[in-house]
Scaffold this active site. Sequence first.
Site, short mmCIF file in Angstrom:
data_model
loop_
_atom_site.label_atom_id
_atom_site.label_comp_id
_atom_site.label_asym_id
_atom_site.label_seq_id
_atom_site.Cartn_x
_atom_site.Cartn_y
_atom_site.Cartn_z
N GLY A 59 36.43 36.84 47.91
CA GLY A 59 35.06 35.97 48.22
C GLY A 59 35.18 34.68 47.68
CB ALA A 62 40.49 43.66 45.30
CG ASP A 63 35.52 43.89 47.38
OD1 ASP A 63 35.98 43.87 48.35
OD2 ASP A 63 35.48 45.11 46.93
CG LEU A 64 34.14 40.39 42.18
CD1 LEU A 64 33.86 40.52 40.70
CD2 LEU A 64 32.74 40.11 42.80
#
Length: 401
Positions: free
Chosen positions: A178, A173-175
């Site tokens: 970004g 989810a973070d990647l």
Amino acid sequence: MSQPPGPLSGLRVLDLTRVLAGPTCTQMLGDLGAEVIKIERPEAGDDTRGFAPPFWPETKESAYFLGVNRNKKSVTLDMAKPEAQAIIHRLLETTDILVENFKVGALAKYGLGWDQLKAKYPRLIYCSITGFGQTGPYAPRPGYDALIQAMGGVMSLTGEPNGSPQKVGIPVADLFAGLYGCIGILAALNHRTATGQGQQIDIGMLDTHVAWLANQGMNYLSTGENPPRLGNQHPNISPYQEFPTKDGYIILAVGNDPTFERFCKAFGQEHLLADERFSTNPKRVANRDLVTATLTPVMKTRTTTEWVEALEAQKIGCGPINTLADVFADPHVQAREMTLEMQHGSGATVKVIANPVKLSATPPTYRIAPPVLGEHTDEVLSGLLGMSAEEIAALRAKAIL
């Protein structure tokens, strides 16, 4: 040896991000040639500097921080203090892109919100990455990877059919947030080239998670039924899953009917082609348990290596289930130069994962190792803003740097 300038060479990025989603975005921009100035809290720095163990040997740096902060200059500033805010405004005079992942509205108290900056810096591209975006009922909430994986539906799809929901083992989810942020920035740069105008990019982690539900999201929209957890099986193709071998496991990916026919003829299963339940991919998907039960004893007759060699000879998709040790030792991964060594500010040599974007004329460059906290403060303030050593020392004495 000098490196060719990257495709984003000449652009300056002010990086007000920390942890993973924002730093992933800004590292990509840095790898592609942009100058990235990372603002960190004095003494503490980016939260991920403390996400350890493991630390890289012979350094005080966490492996986590090293993974997403190369090609950045670290400048320490206490943004709560007016003098630091004034320095940021001076930096903004020559900044093309600002990337931040503060909670919605948090930067406004420092005079650094989009609405406060857009008139003064009309060419500024301002990318905000938050858990839930700048609008909507959840906008004020903090966003965390596991939380977004849960709320975005991916956990409901991941795991064994009779097991509990599982998150993906990497903070996807973070990647993805970004990387979507980086895509938005590149689009905004093209718009600015055409019009001279900057804009805000609003990236919500939940939005990006929903966007990459992909075929499973479409399966739901077309049927109104929640897709079940299938373990390692594919929801729309069969057989496309892991199978036990004589000495381990293998992924078998039979992508279409001609490939299934080729598999059956090559490995003594030609009789299945006359069975209506195996005749087409939709029939095999409808009878996936039978397909699995039928092929499991077949796959156990050879080792993983033997199967990989035999299947590749038939041009049938397959692969071993590698550990990370296997991945980094893989000759193809090595041939693609997916790791590299950089000289760290501590004096140690650190190994990092390379950028996967292969550009023939302007490849990614690796100019600056992940920085020691505040490593470039003096360089940026003196070289870019023309501050004297005395001015910098005075700021440091006031704990602004």
